[in-house]
Design an enzyme around this catalytic site. Structure first.
Site, PDB file in Angstrom:
ATOM      1  N   ASP A 178       0.981  -1.290  -0.055  1.00 45.57           N
ATOM      2  CA  ASP A 178      -0.019  -0.151  -0.113  1.00 45.57           C
ATOM      3  C   ASP A 178       0.978   1.046  -0.142  1.00 45.57           C
ATOM      4  O   ASP A 178       1.635   1.605   1.047  1.00 45.57           O
ATOM      5  CB  ASP A 178      -1.079   0.122   1.206  1.00 45.57           C
ATOM      6  CG  ASP A 178      -1.650   0.961   1.367  1.00 45.57           C
ATOM      7  OD1 ASP A 178      -1.475   2.143   0.698  1.00 45.57           O
ATOM      8  OD2 ASP A 178      -2.650   1.213   2.204  1.00 45.57           O
ATOM      9  N   ASN A 205       2.595   5.605 -10.947  1.00 43.38           N
ATOM     10  CA  ASN A 205       1.390   5.739 -11.701  1.00 43.38           C
ATOM     11  C   ASN A 205       0.246   5.308 -11.037  1.00 43.38           C
ATOM     12  O   ASN A 205      -0.978   5.665 -11.211  1.00 43.38           O
ATOM     13  CB  ASN A 205       1.577   4.529 -12.605  1.00 43.38           C
ATOM     14  CG  ASN A 205       0.262   3.949 -13.175  1.00 43.38           C
ATOM     15  OD1 ASN A 205      -0.039   4.798 -14.348  1.00 43.38           O
ATOM     16  ND2 ASN A 205       0.021   2.772 -12.905  1.00 43.38           N
ATOM     17  N   LEU A 214     -17.878  19.288  -6.236  1.00 45.16           N
ATOM     18  CA  LEU A 214     -17.409  19.737  -5.153  1.00 45.16           C
ATOM     19  C   LEU A 214     -18.484  19.956  -3.988  1.00 45.16           C
ATOM     20  O   LEU A 214     -18.003  19.477  -2.696  1.00 45.16           O
ATOM     21  CB  LEU A 214     -16.632  21.121  -5.408  1.00 45.16           C
ATOM     22  CG  LEU A 214     -16.002  21.685  -4.248  1.00 45.16           C
ATOM     23  CD1 LEU A 214     -14.995  20.939  -3.670  1.00 45.16           C
ATOM     24  CD2 LEU A 214     -15.512  23.060  -4.780  1.00 45.16           C
ATOM     25  N   TYR A 273      -9.502  15.035  -7.542  1.00 39.29           N
ATOM     26  CA  TYR A 273      -8.564  14.294  -8.733  1.00 39.29           C
ATOM     27  C   TYR A 273      -7.612  15.380  -9.250  1.00 39.29           C
ATOM     28  O   TYR A 273      -6.496  15.297  -9.416  1.00 39.29           O
ATOM     29  CB  TYR A 273      -9.441  13.598  -9.421  1.00 39.29           C
ATOM     30  CG  TYR A 273      -8.756  12.619 -10.365  1.00 39.29           C
ATOM     31  CD1 TYR A 273      -8.057  11.335 -10.133  1.00 39.29           C
ATOM     32  CD2 TYR A 273      -8.598  13.056 -11.623  1.00 39.29           C
ATOM     33  CE1 TYR A 273      -7.238  10.757 -11.112  1.00 39.29           C
ATOM     34  CE2 TYR A 273      -7.873  12.417 -12.641  1.00 39.29           C
ATOM     35  CZ  TYR A 273      -7.277  11.196 -12.401  1.00 39.29           C
ATOM     36  OH  TYR A 273      -6.362  10.290 -13.161  1.00 39.29           O
TER      37      TYR A 273
END
Lengths: 367, 422
Positions: A178, A205, A214, A273
């Site tokens: 992790d 990656n 939002l 993101y």
């Protein structure tokens, strides 16, 4: 086209004159590459205007070209040698850059010896790829292994089965980890040190999405995406860049982050993101000058619409719109992202650092 | 001629209850998955390993070359030889010793030992009378003879035989045998339940701290041991009805291992081989001992490892105080508890031909990362689960720490092995 001597507005006529027949006569999937001087190197106001004008021209040509042909611009800083430029021109002229269009980035002087492009540029080098179990990460691992890299394939323990398949297929090693764990960097280094090696490159990656508008994004969704997509790689970099870390990143090494056109342009429902991916772009630009003395380059790629299992779940109509909203009228493949990363990891790409390269077919958004 | 043999890695798939997520997986599939995970972790794809030895207790006739076939399906070089071995529940430990001994003798530089079992996909065979009739029909020279043979089939012959986990000489199941031992050694229900809870909690804690990140590879969407109940408690286990030993019995489904599916593998090599392949040795395989008891004569079927333990410690000049970690296979919670009582029993140990009691074990050193009650017990895989688990635990504790493995097996047998961290 060598446009490095162009410095006045009348000089730009040479570009029109040269590109007009080129655009008309170019074969399908052909390549137009313009090499120019960047602005901001003290050549004067007009020269800087010209440098930026070329960007506008090349972007437009990218949009006007058809049949998979692309146009890109390379800014070469004063002092760049043919050896410094070779890997970039090789990349842009070959199929490896198929989904890169209408872009510009810089090459700095790095005293790379002029030599033919290597068939296996990563031969014998250790490259760590996070999120390697599937999708773009698996393609990165496969592509780099094809070019000689020994891959440490990292993914969360729950993805271990697919990760093992990738590692076995390419003769690498699987490391179930992790990346948000406090000791993630130390465990990557220990894995490499146990094999008596140091790391040539790490490709950050691994990433997650937790999409919501939002107004519906709570603190948990916000933090988890930033944690995986941005903070984890900063912590891992810190460990691997510590010269006392056995199995860390060697001088002359490579760090590649994976940003996203969603991050660069913003995308509805992806504020967390976008923050993380734009953050990746900011991070590599900030790191590059600080690591130049150790000859470590730091760059990012920003994929646009790439055909993966993840994007295959997007509803058909919406997917078709995404596919067609770029100059090449199609989605990219994971291997397009992988080849770009391979170019950045190439030892002869030493002069390319602090750059963010979009792999998006000149997406309408994300400039 | 003698080479140091080291454990350099291990891998298993998460274990699961029979009839669960691996119902459609064959022993071949699961063993291949366990091998592939190990190969990926250690970077041995395409490598010719000295030999692979594995086995299954419940084995289909078609799987006569189970291990070699799994090797051919795996990412190992197809030139890797393999053989099948079987010693009931100790198979995974016995295959480890087979490979370790060959390495010690210089016959191999490396090898993989393993085990697999699918209680979901147990072989079902035709009845003996039907089998004889079919063989006779097959041997008949003409149609008439075949018809004559087949005409002898009676409806009763058609019922299939499922494999039974009973001792052929006593007709008692493993649980019934243990129930006798449990009563004889006066093992209390609460102690058994407490041990079962401790096993679940210890295994859950090990998962939680990421201990199994480099020991387990997910399989078919199962990412953790599916039998594990991290939140189980004494209160919950106390509600279960006894399943062995009659209504007064103390053994329940909660303190007995479940029928399980799973596979495990362990990578062994000389220290030189480990170095050449950039692998970190976890522990040295020091010694092993096999023993058996006369269970048809009334001896405790599952306590055979006690004699093996005593003999091994005596040969090594060690006592229990010299052992940092103990792995006692939890066939049943009562098996572990009876084993511990037997170790302390002067008369019992002398009766086995030992010089005296083996001694009192420090309970905090036993099965510290959980054992079969929580993980499950795919018979042949258990030994190959324990070896890398213990090797890694010892490696974490530092060079020189020692660990002892005790596994009981059907037929009144037991295998014990000693590892030492490097």
């Amino acid at each position: 086209m060598d446009a490095t001597r162009l410095s006045t507005i009348p000089d730009l006529e040479q570009v029109r004159a040269a590109l007009r027949p080129a655009v008309r006569g170019i074969e399908p999937s052909g390549r137009i590459v313009v090499v120019a001087r960047p602005g901001g190197v003290g050549a004067g106001w007009e020269a800087d205007a010209v440098a930026r004008a070329l960007d506008g021209v090349v972007r437009t040509v990218g949009k006007e070209l058809r049949g998979g042909a692309t146009a890109n611009l390379v800014y070469v800083e004063p002092g760049v040698t043919p050896g410094d430029l070779a890997s970039t021109l090789g990349f842009l002229l070959e199929g490896r850059s198929a989904f890169i269009d209408g872009q510009s980035w810089r090459v700095a002087p790095a005293q790379v010896a002029a030599a033919p492009l290597a068939a296996a540029p990563h031969d014998g080098r250790i490259v760590v790829v996070t999120g390697a179990a599937r999708g773009i990460g698996a393609a990165i691992a496969r592509t780099l292994a094809r070019d000689g890299a020994s891959i440490v394939a990292v993914d969360i323990p729950a993805a271990g089965e697919a990760l093992a398949d990738v590692a076995n297929e390419i003769g690498g090693t699987a490391l179930q980890l992790d990346i948000t764990a406090d000791d993630a960097g130390a465990r990557i280094a220990a894995h490499v040190a146990a094999r008596g090696e140091s790391i040539h490159g790490i490709v950050h990656n691994a990433g997650i999405t937790r999409d919501k508008m939002l107004v519906n994004t709570d603190a948990e969704r916000w933090a988890s995406v930033l944690e995986v997509n941005l903070r984890a790689q900063m912590r891992i970099n810190a460990v691997l860049l510590d010269p006392t870390t056995e199995g860390g990143l060697a001088d002359g090494g490579r760090i590649v982050g994976v940003a996203s056109t969603s991050g660069l342009a913003g995308n509805k429902g992806q504020s967390n993101y976008a923050a993380s991916k734009a953050g990746v772009a900011g991070l590599v630009i900030a790191m590059a000058p600080d690591l130049a003395a150790r000859a470590i380059t730091v760059n990012a790629v920003a994929p646009g619409f790439i055909e993966t299992d993840m994007t295959a779940r997007i509803p058909f109509v919406q997917r078709e719109v995404f596919r067609r909203s770029n100059s090449l009228n199609q989605g990219g493949s994971p291997v397009d992202v992988a080849e770009t990363i391979g170019y950045l990891l190439d030892p002869s790409s030493q002069g390319v650092t602090g750059q963010v390269i979009r792999v998006c077919g000149q997406n309408l958004v994300g400039a | 001629m003698h080479h140091n043999v080291v454990v350099v890695g291990g891998n298993r798939i998460p274990f699961a209850k029979a009839g669960g997520p691996y119902t459609q997986a064959s022993a071949h599939d699961m063993l291949t998955a366990a091998l592939d995970g190990l190969i990926a972790r250690t970077g041995l794809s395409g490598t010719r390993v000295g030999e692979v030895a594995a086995g299954a207790v419940l084995k289909h006739p078609n799987d006569f070359n189970l291990t070699r076939e799994a090797v051919l399906s795996s990412a190992l070089a197809p030139e890797t030889p393999a053989c099948d071995l079987q010693q009931a529940c100790a198979t995974g430990l016995e295959t480890t010793m087979y490979i370790a001994n060959k390495i010690a003798l210089g016959q191999l530089d490396s090898g993989i030992a393993g085990g697999v079992d699918s209680a979901s996909d147990a072989p079902i065979t035709v009845s003996d009378p039907l089998r004889r009739i079919l063989l006779r029909a097959n041997a008949a020279r003409d149609l008439k003879g075949r018809v004559a043979a087949l005409s002898r089939i009676r409806p009763a012959h058609l019922a299939p035989d499922a494999p039974r986990v009973v001792e052929p000489r006593t007709g008692l199941s493993m649980g019934e045998h243990q129930a006798r031992t449990t009563a004889r050694w006066e093992i209390a229900r609460e102690d058994q339940d407490r041990l079962a809870v401790a096993s679940h909690h210890a295994l859950a804690a090990a998962w939680e701290r990421g201990f199994f990140d480099d020991l387990v590879t997910p399989y078919r969407g199962v990412t953790r041991d599916a039998i594990l109940r991290p939140d189980t408690s004494l209160e919950r286990l106390a509600t279960l009805k006894p399943v062995f030993g009659g209504p007064e019995g103390t053994m329940t489904a909660g303190n007995s291992t479940a029928l399980s599916d799973g596979a495990a593998a362990v990578l062994l090599g000389t220290e030189e081989w480990a170095r050449e392949h950039h692998l970190t040795p976890w522990a040295r395989v020091v010694d092993a001992q096999v023993a058996a008891v006369d269970h048809p004569g009334g001896a405790d079927l599952l306590l055979a490892p006690v004699g093996a333990t005593g003999r091994l410690l005596a040969r090594q000049g060690l006592t229990l105080d010299d052992i940092d970690l103990l792995e006692i296979h939890e066939a049943f919670a009562a098996t572990v508890l009876a084993t511990l009582k037997a170790w302390e029993d002067e008369d019992y140990c002398r009766g086995l031909g030992l010089d005296g009691a083996i001694g009192r074990a420090d309970r905090s050193r036993i099965n510290v990362a959980g054992s079969s009650l929580a993980a499950g017990h795919p018979f042949a895989a258990t030994g190959a689960r324990i070896v890398p688990t213990l090797a890694k635990l010892l490696h974490e504790r530092g060079p020189g720490t020692r660990g002892l493995i005790s596994v009981c097996a059907a037929g009144g047998q037991g295998v014990v092995a000693l590892l030492e961290a490097v």
